[in-house]
Write a protein that holds these residues in place. Structure first.
Motif, PDB file in Angstrom:
ATOM      1  N   UNK A 247       0.823  -1.212   0.000  1.00 55.14           N
ATOM      2  CA  UNK A 247       0.000   0.000   0.000  1.00 55.14           C
ATOM      3  C   UNK A 247       0.859   1.265   0.000  1.00 55.14           C
ATOM      4  N   UNK A 248       0.623   2.096  -0.986  1.00 54.79           N
ATOM      5  CA  UNK A 248       1.285   3.398  -1.091  1.00 54.79           C
ATOM      6  C   UNK A 248       0.484   4.407  -0.268  1.00 54.79           C
ATOM      7  N   UNK A 249       1.156   5.309   0.427  1.00 52.24           N
ATOM      8  CA  UNK A 249       0.460   6.377   1.138  1.00 52.24           C
ATOM      9  C   UNK A 249       0.586   7.675   0.333  1.00 52.24           C
ATOM     10  N   UNK A 250      -0.556   8.342   0.152  1.00 52.08           N
ATOM     11  CA  UNK A 250      -0.560   9.585  -0.636  1.00 52.08           C
ATOM     12  C   UNK A 250      -0.209  10.769   0.266  1.00 52.08           C
ATOM     13  N   UNK A 251       0.980  10.702   0.895  1.00 49.09           N
ATOM     14  CA  UNK A 251       1.391  11.840   1.734  1.00 49.09           C
ATOM     15  C   UNK A 251       2.278  12.780   0.943  1.00 49.09           C
ATOM     16  N   UNK A 252       2.395  14.019   1.408  1.00 44.16           N
ATOM     17  CA  UNK A 252       3.212  14.981   0.665  1.00 44.16           C
ATOM     18  C   UNK A 252       4.690  14.607   0.746  1.00 44.16           C
ATOM     19  N   UNK A 253       5.402  14.741  -0.349  1.00 43.73           N
ATOM     20  CA  UNK A 253       6.837  14.447  -0.389  1.00 43.73           C
ATOM     21  C   UNK A 253       7.555  15.689  -0.912  1.00 43.73           C
ATOM     22  N   UNK A 254       8.560  16.114  -0.146  1.00 43.42           N
ATOM     23  CA  UNK A 254       9.317  17.314  -0.537  1.00 43.42           C
ATOM     24  C   UNK A 254      10.381  16.926  -1.562  1.00 43.42           C
ATOM     25  N   UNK A 255      10.795  17.909  -2.359  1.00 44.42           N
ATOM     26  CA  UNK A 255      11.896  17.677  -3.298  1.00 44.42           C
ATOM     27  C   UNK A 255      13.149  17.257  -2.532  1.00 44.42           C
ATOM     28  N   UNK A 256      13.862  16.275  -3.059  1.00 43.57           N
ATOM     29  CA  UNK A 256      15.123  15.874  -2.438  1.00 43.57           C
ATOM     30  C   UNK A 256      14.974  14.900  -1.294  1.00 43.57           C
ATOM     31  N   UNK A 257      13.721  14.613  -0.895  1.00 44.14           N
ATOM     32  CA  UNK A 257      13.487  13.659   0.193  1.00 44.14           C
ATOM     33  C   UNK A 257      13.763  12.237  -0.306  1.00 44.14           C
ATOM     34  N   UNK A 258      14.226  11.367   0.596  1.00 39.75           N
ATOM     35  CA  UNK A 258      14.443   9.961   0.239  1.00 39.75           C
ATOM     36  C   UNK A 258      13.103   9.231   0.312  1.00 39.75           C
ATOM     37  N   UNK A 259      12.190   9.623  -0.573  1.00 42.42           N
ATOM     38  CA  UNK A 259      10.843   9.040  -0.586  1.00 42.42           C
ATOM     39  C   UNK A 259      10.290   9.226  -1.989  1.00 42.42           C
ATOM     40  N   UNK A 260       9.287   8.420  -2.337  1.00 44.67           N
ATOM     41  CA  UNK A 260       8.580   8.621  -3.608  1.00 44.67           C
ATOM     42  C   UNK A 260       7.206   9.197  -3.305  1.00 44.67           C
ATOM     43  N   UNK A 261       6.784  10.169  -4.079  1.00 44.54           N
ATOM     44  CA  UNK A 261       5.395  10.611  -3.976  1.00 44.54           C
ATOM     45  C   UNK A 261       4.517   9.442  -4.414  1.00 44.54           C
TER      46      UNK A 261
END
Ligand code: ZN
Length: 389
Positions: A247-261
């Motif tokens: 399950x993907x979470x639709x949370x906000x992701x900032x530029x440069x964060x080690x995360x995928x939108x």
């Protein structure tokens, strides 16, 4: 009782083309090409969609319906999520859960709020437990809760690889997973454990060990927040290839964060070779989205919102993904995992949960069980204590 929806460009999620739908009570009674000539003395509400896209209502399999939070003092407890926050975002089915704070909030409160949402017309279910082990329950065991309490369909969100978890052992999560699995068999309910994954390096190690060492089916192990770290996402794709739903979470992701939108994560998932039917997207609505420093202190807090699902869908379409390729993650995949056979698809005989999209990919009208909750951009049904428009 009867509604005729004409000239709807239906995505079931499959592209069906221009169709007419007859809604009888809470069900889709018929879908076809003909324009039905119904007897004049039959009271029928007719809606002409003028070729607009009609899609299944979203299934949000992770929302803190009572409000989550509480991780930064009592004043950080998030209030309950109002009915309209779901329905105006196109969410027609929600699964509520408890998170970090399963101490001042408990399963009693969660089941009550789930029933309140049902009474107001939303399809609502919940998990028993929360982040911690032993799980907080209504009747003393997760098996009893799932077997005997109607809205409870599984366990979650049980925290792994997170400083807020109970640091559960493999044996502990196996006992809980086997109880959930057996309770699911007894009742036909989902019978899953929905795992919150934190930022820890151990990632999904315990779930891999569970699959390696036991007979419990992979579908029982359902990790969420898989896009919060890029390495975690790769682990999730591998688990999906072994049969887990992830399950993907639709949370906000900032530029440069080690995360995928959520948008990036779904596009990458669909190219990964993992089964397209094993991915879902949820909102974490009502959850608090804390950002911690290295010492575990909160430096910033946001609140998750069901709106993030429609925003993600819109982003996916802007990135060139077809609506029929995007929709299963929001609709029928979750219905299959959660064993909700009448949900997630527009087909005759299924429940009448659907969204009419406007030209900007926003929900113009939202129907739940045959009732309009939103109609032509206006809210029709609001929660009992929500402010008027
Ligand atoms: Zn979580």
């Amino acid at each position: 009782m009867l509604k005729l929806i004409e000239n709807a460009h239906v995505y079931s999620p499959n592209l069906c083309g221009l169709k007419n739908l007859l809604i009888a009570g809470d069900r889709i009674a018929w879908m076809g090409d003909a324009h039905l000539a119904l007897p004049a003395d039959l009271s029928v509400e007719t809606v002409d969609c003028e070729g607009k896209r009609v899609i299944p209502g979203f299934i949000d399999s992770h929302a803190h319906v009572t409000g989550g939070g509480g991780e930064s003092g009592f004043a950080s407890r998030v209030p309950a999520v109002e009915l309209s926050r779901f329905t105006q975002a196109g969410v027609t089915t929600v699964v509520g859960l408890l998170g970090t704070d399963d101490t001042t909030r408990d399963t009693n409160a969660l089941v009550s709020q789930t029933r309140a949402l049902r009474d107001m017309g939303l399809n609502a279910f919940c998990y028993t437990g929360g982040y911690h082990v032993p799980p907080t329950t209504l009747m003393g065991s997760v098996r009893n809760d799932i077997v005997h309490c109607d809205p409870i369909i599984g366990v979650g969100e049980l925290a792994l690889s997170d400083h807020r978890s109970s640091q559960p052992t493999l044996a502990e999560i196996l006992r809980i997973a086997s109880d959930a699995h057996v309770a699911g068999m007894i009742t036909g309910k989902a019978g899953i454990v929905h795992f919150h994954l934190g930022d820890g390096d151990r990632g999904m190690e315990l779930i891999r060990q569970a699959l390696d060492t036991t007979e419990i089916p992979a579908r029982v192990f359902n990790p969420t927040h898989i896009n919060r770290r890029k390495a975690l996402f790769e682990e999730a794709c591998d688990l999906a290839k072994r049969g887990c739903y992830v399950d993907i979470t639709a949370f906000p992701v900032e530029d440069g964060e080690d995360a995928w939108s959520a948008n990036d994560a779904l596009l990458r998932y669909l190219k990964s070779g993992a089964p397209a039917e094993n991915i879902t997207i949820s909102s974490d609505g009502g959850g608090c989205l804390p950002v911690f420093d290295d010492n575990g202190h909160i430096i910033h807090m946001d609140i998750g919102s069901p709106d993030s699902l429609i925003a993600t869908l819109s982003e996916l379409l802007a990135n060139g993904l077809s609506l029929e390729a995007a929709l299963p993650a929001f609709t029928c995949n979750a219905a299959a995992l959660l064993r909700l056979p009448n949900k997630g698809r527009i087909e005759s005989g299924r429940d009448a949960d659907l969204i009419v999209l406007d030209a900007n990919d926003q929900p113009e009208s939202v129907m739940i069980n045959g009732h309009w909750h939103r109609y032509q951009h206006k809210r029709i049904i609001k929660g009992n204590y929500e402010a008027a428009d």
